[in-house]
Write an enzyme that holds these catalytic residues in place. Sequence first.
Site, PDB file in Angstrom:
ATOM      1  N   CYS A   1      19.628   0.878   7.227  1.00  0.00           N
ATOM      2  CA  CYS A   1      20.086   0.736   8.608  1.00  0.00           C
ATOM      3  C   CYS A   1      19.004   1.111   9.610  1.00  0.00           C
ATOM      4  O   CYS A   1      19.197   0.974  10.822  1.00  0.00           O
ATOM      5  CB  CYS A   1      21.329   1.601   8.834  1.00  0.00           C
ATOM      6  N   GLY A   2      17.869   1.601   9.104  1.00  0.00           N
ATOM      7  CA  GLY A   2      16.774   1.973   9.979  1.00  0.00           C
ATOM      8  C   GLY A   2      16.671   3.464  10.229  1.00  0.00           C
ATOM      9  O   GLY A   2      15.674   3.946  10.747  1.00  0.00           O
TER      10      GLY A   2
END
Length: 184
Positions: free
Chosen positions: A152-153
């Site tokens: 998701c970063g």
Amino acid sequence: MNRILFIITGSIAATKCEEIIRKLKIKKYKISCILTEEAKKYSNVKNLKKILHNQVFTDKSEKKNKMLHITLSRVSDIILVCPATANSIAKFANGYANNLASNTLLASNKKILFVPAMNSYMWSNKANKNNIKILKDSGHEFIGPEVGQLKCGEYGLGRISSTEKILNYIKNNLKILNNYKNKR
């Protein structure tokens, strides 16, 4: 030959499962696989079927064989839920069974290993922690998660464990199981 039931649930980390399955096959384990509807979004079903010689089961598979969830749980020596999402952990911890994967887990009389992969806030959520405790108290085990860069970063605890760690954990559990069987 040891038999593993590999349950793939709907996480972006499911993309790693093909590599894990290939390495398990090299080690001569017999593998069957349940693929949840959500996991189909992240998995290449054709590749999995090719690797596993069509031993990939979905919810549709049970429409043809009403007791498939019983059969799959009984013919396996160990069950691996990889990746284990917060949803799949919650369903099993609380006794929900609304698909082939959750029915099989509830019908199982085998050791179940969970390989969690999720956002770190999901992992540390109090409800998820309670569900994990329920499963651990019932004798089920968890491989990971690890700290690292998440899909998701974000960065944190929730990353799927390395393939080698997963393979070693399975190998050690099957070795214990085989030693127990040989002593009986």
